[in-house]
Design an enzyme around this catalytic site. Structure first.
Site, mmCIF file in Angstrom:
data_model
loop_
_atom_site.group_PDB
_atom_site.id
_atom_site.type_symbol
_atom_site.label_atom_id
_atom_site.label_comp_id
_atom_site.label_asym_id
_atom_site.label_seq_id
_atom_site.Cartn_x
_atom_site.Cartn_y
_atom_site.Cartn_z
ATOM 1 N N GLN A 103 32.062 -4.988 -48.635
ATOM 2 C CA GLN A 103 32.028 -3.871 -49.583
ATOM 3 C C GLN A 103 33.476 -3.446 -49.826
ATOM 4 O O GLN A 103 34.163 -2.981 -48.907
ATOM 5 C CB GLN A 103 31.233 -2.678 -49.045
ATOM 6 C CG GLN A 103 31.099 -1.612 -50.151
ATOM 7 C CD GLN A 103 30.597 -0.266 -49.689
ATOM 8 O OE1 GLN A 103 31.098 0.297 -48.713
ATOM 9 N NE2 GLN A 103 29.621 0.279 -50.386
ATOM 10 N N TYR A 175 34.072 8.226 -54.361
ATOM 11 C CA TYR A 175 35.279 7.451 -54.101
ATOM 12 C C TYR A 175 35.836 6.957 -55.438
ATOM 13 O O TYR A 175 35.328 7.320 -56.492
ATOM 14 C CB TYR A 175 34.983 6.326 -53.101
ATOM 15 C CG TYR A 175 34.565 6.890 -51.750
ATOM 16 C CD1 TYR A 175 35.449 7.695 -51.030
ATOM 17 C CD2 TYR A 175 33.294 6.668 -51.224
ATOM 18 C CE1 TYR A 175 35.076 8.253 -49.806
ATOM 19 C CE2 TYR A 175 32.918 7.219 -49.998
ATOM 20 C CZ TYR A 175 33.809 8.015 -49.304
ATOM 21 O OH TYR A 175 33.446 8.574 -48.104
ATOM 22 N N ARG A 222 27.729 -0.642 -56.183
ATOM 23 C CA ARG A 222 26.936 0.474 -55.637
ATOM 24 C C ARG A 222 27.287 1.738 -56.406
ATOM 25 O O ARG A 222 28.466 2.057 -56.577
ATOM 26 C CB ARG A 222 27.267 0.662 -54.152
ATOM 27 C CG ARG A 222 26.319 1.629 -53.481
ATOM 28 C CD ARG A 222 26.536 1.700 -51.984
ATOM 29 N NE ARG A 222 25.248 1.709 -51.315
ATOM 30 C CZ ARG A 222 25.007 2.331 -50.161
ATOM 31 N NH1 ARG A 222 25.956 2.976 -49.532
ATOM 32 N NH2 ARG A 222 23.810 2.309 -49.621
ATOM 33 N N GLY A 336 20.129 1.331 -43.330
ATOM 34 C CA GLY A 336 21.360 1.746 -42.677
ATOM 35 C C GLY A 336 21.166 2.020 -41.201
ATOM 36 O O GLY A 336 21.210 1.111 -40.366
ATOM 37 N N ARG A 337 20.900 3.307 -40.888
ATOM 38 C CA ARG A 337 20.876 3.715 -39.484
ATOM 39 C C ARG A 337 19.905 2.919 -38.624
ATOM 40 O O ARG A 337 20.198 2.661 -37.450
ATOM 41 C CB ARG A 337 20.526 5.207 -39.384
ATOM 42 C CG ARG A 337 21.651 6.120 -39.842
ATOM 43 C CD ARG A 337 21.100 7.497 -40.151
ATOM 44 N NE ARG A 337 20.145 7.404 -41.250
ATOM 45 C CZ ARG A 337 19.185 8.286 -41.502
ATOM 46 N NH1 ARG A 337 19.040 9.336 -40.724
ATOM 47 N NH2 ARG A 337 18.374 8.131 -42.539
#
Ligand SMILES: Cc1cc2nc3c(=O)[nH]c(=O)nc-3n(C[C@H](O)[C@H](O)[C@H](O)COP(=O)(O)O)c2cc1C
Length: 369
Positions: A103, A175, A222, A336-337
């Site tokens: 990424q 970002y 993304r 994810g987690r």
């Protein structure tokens, strides 16, 4: 009983075939001191590749712009030493039967000045404006903006050279790329600012340059409606606005759009199609015609922002996420987690060992396995 089989259909895009629909979500771990991937990083990704993840998205890894990050433990994706480390990562992932994309990340104005690998470097942004809308620096020239775009493309070219299977551009969460999308941080009046189409032009320029660098390799971007400083933010208030935004990305040649939500089961425009309506990835797929990745609290009951406040999350049901994927609302599902906590998560789901799926323990962030 949950039928997980829709997750285990293969998926093809360009020359890339994934064995299943489960993607490891990109997760910054800050475990690469100096910016160089090390033995522990190799083992971390290799473990998940060996345990059946269809596509691994790396943690955010930095472009060569010196002000790209606030954290000197985040890996770089440029320079001989960092790229040698990434070569070991991708070789190990491939040997374990996995597929992987880096990424590509630039934090833009989210970075605090004076931090990161190069504390003296200025932070980059579309207009020298902070996430709170405060002007703190001169607006960069067009030539500088083009160099920011080229920095992603240089990394993309290196990813191809190293043998990665595709690349992901981090265009979400306020970002750099997202700061171009966002009116608050993008106050430019040239071709990179103004309407949503013009605010998407930086992403388009970046995608086109990446395409020139990677040829046939799939390019993922993304995106998110929400911002790190404003979870209620919506770049697109309506499907029409969303279509105008994603159309620019489609026309630039992106292959897959990864739609970041905190809860996959949340409808994006419930006023239009109701409380069980399409999520962001569903709308983006419908409006763009491209395959999409959905994400957010898969297999868990609470959202990821709690992880940064030291909160855990109980394991939850997978049924609705699988049903939505099975209906074709989106094509791939990022986790994810649950995968951070448990490298064996995919195997357990495939083998219907649901009673072995664990709660997410906040301490998982402190360990690295
Ligand atoms: C520790 C941690 C680090 C993250 N780092 C990144 C990142 O580098 N890039 C990114 O796009 N998202 C990042 N995210 C967001 C995840 O990719 C994902 O969208 C989010 O955790 C929701 O998925 P989950 O509910 O399955 O955890 C991070 C999340 C966590 C928990």
């Amino acid at each position: 009983m949950t039928d997980a089989s829709p997750l285990f259909r293969s998926f093809r895009i360009r020359n890339l075939t994934l064995a299943n629909r489960i993607v490891m979500a990109p997760m910054t771990r800050s475990r690469s001191p100096g910016g160089f991937p090390n033995d522990a990083n190799v083992a971390y990704y290799e473990r998940r590749a060996a345990a059946g993840v269809g596509l691994i998205l790396s943690e955010g890894t930095l472009t060569r712009r010196r002000g790209a990050s606030n954290d000197a433990d985040v890996p770089l994706f440029w320079g001989d030493q960092a790229l040698a480390g990434w070569q070991r990562v991708i070789d190990a992932v491939h040997a374990a039967g996995g597929k992987m994309a880096p990424q590509l990340w630039h934090q833009g104005m989210s970075r605090k000045p004076g931090t990161g690998h190069f504390p003296d470097a200025p932070s980059d942004g579309p207009s020298g404006v902070t996430l709170m809308g405060k002007k703190i620096a001169e607006e960069p020239s067009e030539a500088e903006v083009l160099d920011m775009a080229q920095a992603y493309a240089d990394a993309a070219g290196d990813a191809k050279r190293l043998g990665f299977d595709c690349i992901e551009l981090h265009g979400a969460h306020a970002y750099l790329i997202d700061e171009f999308f966002w009116e608050r941080t993008n106050q430019r009046t040239d071709r990179f600012g103004g309407s949503i189409e013009k605010r998407a032009e930086f992403a388009a320029e970046t995608i086109r340059r990446c395409r020139a660098a990677v040829g046939e390799l799939p390019i993922i971007i993304r995106i998110s409606q929400w911002k790190s400083v404003d979870y209620a933010a919506k770049l697109a208030q309506t499907p029409e606005e969303l279509e105008r935004w994603v159309r620019v990305l489609v026309d630039a040649g992106v292959d897959i759009i990864h739609c970041s939500q905190r809860r996959l089961v949340e409808p994006e425009f419930p006023g239009i199609d109701g409380p069980k309506g399409l999520n962001l990835a569903g709308w983006v797929k419908k409006l763009s015609g491209l395959p999409t990745i959905s994400v957010g609290s898969v297999g868990l009951t609470s959202e990821f922002t709690g992880a940064f406040k030291g909160e855990g999350s109980a394991a939850g049901k997978l049924d609705e996420a699988i049903e939505r994927l099975d209906r074709g609302e989106f094509d791939l599902m990022a986790v994810g987690r649950a995968l951070l906590q448990d490298p064996e998560w995919v195997n357990k789901v495939e083998q219907h060992r649901f009673d072995e799926l664990r709660d997410y323990d906040a301490r998982a962030l402190q360990t690295y396995y």
